[in-house]
Design a protein around this motif. Structure first.
Motif, PDB file in Angstrom:
ATOM      1  N   GLY A  48       0.759  -1.269   0.156  1.00 14.10           N
ATOM      2  CA  GLY A  48       0.016  -0.024  -0.174  1.00 14.10           C
ATOM      3  C   GLY A  48       0.994   1.242   0.060  1.00 14.10           C
ATOM      4  N   VAL A  49       2.010   1.177   0.806  1.00 14.95           N
ATOM      5  CA  VAL A  49       2.950   2.511   0.884  1.00 14.95           C
ATOM      6  C   VAL A  49       3.710   2.694  -0.503  1.00 14.95           C
ATOM      7  CG1 VAL A  49       4.970   3.278   2.167  1.00 14.95           C
ATOM      8  CG2 VAL A  49       3.132   2.032   3.321  1.00 14.95           C
ATOM      9  N   VAL A  50       4.284   1.408  -1.245  1.00 19.49           N
ATOM     10  CA  VAL A  50       4.672   1.723  -2.129  1.00 19.49           C
ATOM     11  C   VAL A  50       3.908   1.886  -3.412  1.00 19.49           C
ATOM     12  CG1 VAL A  50       5.742   0.196  -4.199  1.00 19.49           C
ATOM     13  CG2 VAL A  50       6.306  -0.209  -1.793  1.00 19.49           C
ATOM     14  N   ASN A  51       2.461   1.532  -3.603  1.00 25.35           N
ATOM     15  CA  ASN A  51       1.596   1.815  -4.417  1.00 25.35           C
ATOM     16  C   ASN A  51       1.239   3.243  -4.565  1.00 25.35           C
ATOM     17  OD1 ASN A  51       2.051  -0.758  -5.441  1.00 25.35           O
ATOM     18  ND2 ASN A  51      -0.083  -1.476  -5.189  1.00 25.35           N
ATOM     19  N   ASN A  52       0.982   3.638  -3.197  1.00 29.19           N
ATOM     20  CA  ASN A  52       0.597   5.071  -3.053  1.00 29.19           C
ATOM     21  C   ASN A  52       1.661   6.358  -3.471  1.00 29.19           C
ATOM     22  OD1 ASN A  52      -0.747   7.388  -2.269  1.00 29.19           O
ATOM     23  ND2 ASN A  52      -0.199   7.094  -0.026  1.00 29.19           N
ATOM     24  N   ARG A  53       2.896   5.751  -3.073  1.00 29.67           N
ATOM     25  CA  ARG A  53       3.684   6.739  -3.462  1.00 29.67           C
ATOM     26  C   ARG A  53       4.276   6.713  -4.946  1.00 29.67           C
ATOM     27  NH1 ARG A  53       6.921   8.093   1.642  1.00 29.67           N
ATOM     28  NH2 ARG A  53       8.329   9.195   0.279  1.00 29.67           N
ATOM     29  N   MET A  54       4.109   5.472  -5.471  1.00 32.90           N
ATOM     30  CA  MET A  54       4.655   5.212  -6.982  1.00 32.90           C
ATOM     31  C   MET A  54       3.496   6.223  -7.631  1.00 32.90           C
ATOM     32  SD  MET A  54       5.504   2.245  -9.448  1.00 32.90           S
ATOM     33  CE  MET A  54       5.301   2.133 -11.034  1.00 32.90           C
ATOM     34  N   SER A  55       2.380   5.825  -7.175  1.00 36.75           N
ATOM     35  CA  SER A  55       1.220   6.501  -8.216  1.00 36.75           C
ATOM     36  C   SER A  55       1.374   8.033  -7.954  1.00 36.75           C
ATOM     37  CB  SER A  55      -0.280   6.098  -7.379  1.00 36.75           C
ATOM     38  OG  SER A  55      -0.334   4.698  -7.784  1.00 36.75           O
ATOM     39  N   GLU A  56       1.826   8.587  -6.952  1.00 35.03           N
ATOM     40  CA  GLU A  56       1.881   9.961  -6.662  1.00 35.03           C
ATOM     41  C   GLU A  56       2.990  10.350  -7.854  1.00 35.03           C
ATOM     42  OE1 GLU A  56       4.273  11.206  -3.148  1.00 35.03           O
ATOM     43  OE2 GLU A  56       3.771  13.262  -3.746  1.00 35.03           O
ATOM     44  N   ARG A  57       4.027   9.764  -7.945  1.00 34.46           N
ATOM     45  CA  ARG A  57       5.089  10.009  -8.611  1.00 34.46           C
ATOM     46  C   ARG A  57       4.635   9.984 -10.140  1.00 34.46           C
ATOM     47  NH1 ARG A  57       8.667  12.468 -10.974  1.00 34.46           N
ATOM     48  NH2 ARG A  57      10.772  11.759 -11.435  1.00 34.46           N
ATOM     49  N   MET A  58       3.889   9.111 -10.686  1.00 37.08           N
ATOM     50  CA  MET A  58       3.443   8.727 -11.814  1.00 37.08           C
ATOM     51  C   MET A  58       2.493   9.998 -12.463  1.00 37.08           C
ATOM     52  SD  MET A  58       4.885   6.150 -13.250  1.00 37.08           S
ATOM     53  CE  MET A  58       6.284   7.018 -12.271  1.00 37.08           C
ATOM     54  N   PHE A  59       1.587  10.202 -11.414  1.00 37.53           N
ATOM     55  CA  PHE A  59       0.548  11.226 -11.571  1.00 37.53           C
ATOM     56  C   PHE A  59       1.185  12.529 -11.912  1.00 37.53           C
ATOM     57  CE2 PHE A  59      -2.925   8.135  -9.680  1.00 37.53           C
ATOM     58  CZ  PHE A  59      -3.270   7.795 -11.131  1.00 37.53           C
ATOM     59  N   ARG A  60       2.057  12.845 -10.967  1.00 37.22           N
ATOM     60  CA  ARG A  60       2.731  14.303 -10.911  1.00 37.22           C
ATOM     61  C   ARG A  60       3.453  14.154 -12.375  1.00 37.22           C
ATOM     62  NH1 ARG A  60       2.656  16.957  -6.445  1.00 37.22           N
ATOM     63  NH2 ARG A  60       2.431  16.222  -4.293  1.00 37.22           N
ATOM     64  N   LEU A  61       4.199  13.205 -12.638  1.00 42.01           N
ATOM     65  CA  LEU A  61       4.882  13.121 -14.073  1.00 42.01           C
ATOM     66  C   LEU A  61       4.217  13.439 -15.193  1.00 42.01           C
ATOM     67  CD1 LEU A  61       7.579  12.239 -15.376  1.00 42.01           C
ATOM     68  CD2 LEU A  61       6.754  10.088 -15.497  1.00 42.01           C
ATOM     69  N   LEU A  62       2.829  12.888 -15.315  1.00 44.25           N
ATOM     70  CA  LEU A  62       1.979  12.796 -16.187  1.00 44.25           C
ATOM     71  C   LEU A  62       1.335  14.240 -16.250  1.00 44.25           C
ATOM     72  CD1 LEU A  62       0.166   9.136 -16.201  1.00 44.25           C
ATOM     73  CD2 LEU A  62       1.968  10.157 -17.912  1.00 44.25           C
ATOM     74  N   GLU A  63       1.268  14.725 -15.275  1.00 41.14           N
ATOM     75  CA  GLU A  63       0.623  16.209 -15.277  1.00 41.14           C
ATOM     76  C   GLU A  63       1.536  17.072 -15.886  1.00 41.14           C
ATOM     77  OE1 GLU A  63      -2.241  17.462 -14.041  1.00 41.14           O
ATOM     78  OE2 GLU A  63      -3.359  15.683 -12.825  1.00 41.14           O
ATOM     79  N   GLU A  64       2.786  17.035 -15.360  1.00 40.81           N
ATOM     80  CA  GLU A  64       3.763  17.812 -15.988  1.00 40.81           C
ATOM     81  C   GLU A  64       3.842  17.801 -17.575  1.00 40.81           C
ATOM     82  OE1 GLU A  64       7.601  16.350 -14.153  1.00 40.81           O
ATOM     83  OE2 GLU A  64       6.846  16.922 -12.217  1.00 40.81           O
ATOM     84  N   HIS A  65       3.138  16.519 -18.030  1.00 37.60           N
ATOM     85  CA  HIS A  65       3.179  16.366 -19.633  1.00 37.60           C
ATOM     86  C   HIS A  65       1.705  16.616 -20.097  1.00 37.60           C
ATOM     87  CE1 HIS A  65       7.067  14.417 -19.000  1.00 37.60           C
ATOM     88  NE2 HIS A  65       7.390  14.605 -20.239  1.00 37.60           N
ATOM     89  N   GLY A  66       1.213  17.291 -19.134  1.00 35.71           N
ATOM     90  CA  GLY A  66      -0.201  17.796 -19.901  1.00 35.71           C
ATOM     91  C   GLY A  66      -1.303  16.753 -19.854  1.00 35.71           C
TER      92      GLY A  66
END
Ligand code: TMP
Length: 235
Positions: A48-66
């Motif tokens: 749960g900790v890994v998936n939460n933190r990884m999802s945060e990283r992925m969503f932030r990255l994707l937002e940076e790409h519009g």
């Protein structure tokens, strides 16, 4: 964060709670793991900790790409605040390499490159076992119009165009992944999670699985693989 409200929904890997605002929710990431439509059950320590933190990283990255996502902020080790979307009951799978159900269904060799990447739709219905469907089936089911499916397909390809090189830079091959989308104030947002539960990632030097396949296929060293993925995506 003003604290969580009542439990709204419990899924196999997450619980969804009401948030302070009615148009937001809190996702709580559990350690529970299931496979084969929940025929196989177990726990992966700190998943749960890994998936939460990884999802945060992925969503932030994707937002940076519009790419617009439901992500607002990670509020604790296991909790993420998001916009409250109405999920489109379609699992959108993108494949760069043959593996999993595609290898079985079409009799192709695992590891064969797929170029350009292909997109598949699965109808999200546990009682049916999430069947593979085409655009006509989804229209018949009144799940999505052709225009919406076009949007999902294009978004999924854009996500792949960001994530595939990002993972390659971190010595991981992005074999395939599953996305879910939801509607928020009439806008389509990328939702759910992006984690080793929902992606296949192979170590580029050893070819070893670094994802939920280790649980599905009893390969051992599951926790270690999840932690290693997290280290590489944040490192
Ligand atoms: P598949 O090869 O089993 O169809 O899986 C394709 C991708 O989708 C893989 O990265 C794992 C992910 N996936 C989910 O996230 N949830 C599921 O229920 C299934 C079956 C696959």
């Amino acid at each position: 964060m003003d604290g969580m409200g009542p439990l709204l929904y419990e899924g196999k890997a997450k619980k969804i709670f009401a948030a302070a605002r009615p148009d937001q929710v809190v996702h709580y990431f559990k350690d529970d793991a299931t496979a084969f439509n929940a025929e196989k059950r177990g726990t992966i320590l700190d998943k749960g900790v890994v998936n939460n933190r990884m999802s945060e990283r992925m969503f932030r990255l994707l937002e940076e790409h519009g790419i617009h996502t439901h992500f607002i902020e990670r509020i604790s080790e296991r909790e993420m605040l998001t916009k409250k979307v109405t999920i489109v009951p379609v699992e959108v799978v993108v494949r760069n390499v043959v593996a999993g159900s595609l290898a079985k269904r079409l009799g192709l060799s695992v590891g064969t490159a797929i170029q350009p990447a292909i997109v598949e739709f699965y109808y999200k219905d546990d009682s049916l076992g999430d069947p593979l469907v085409n655009d006509d089936h989804l229209r018949l089911l009144n799940v999505a119009t052709p225009a919406v499916l076009r949007e999902l397909r294009e978004s999924a390809q854009r996500v792949n165009a960001v994530l595939k090189p990002f993972m390659a830079d971190r010595k991981m091959q992005l074999v395939d992944f599953k996305l879910e989308f939801g509607v928020y104030h009439n806008k389509m947002l990328l939702a759910d999670e992006i984690s080793p539960d929902t992606c296949r990632l192979w170590d580029m030097s050893t070819g070893e699985s670094m994802d939920k396949d280790r649980f599905r296929q009893d390969m051992g060293k599951i926790e270690e693989a999840y932690q290693e993925v997290l280290k590489r995506v944040w490192g």
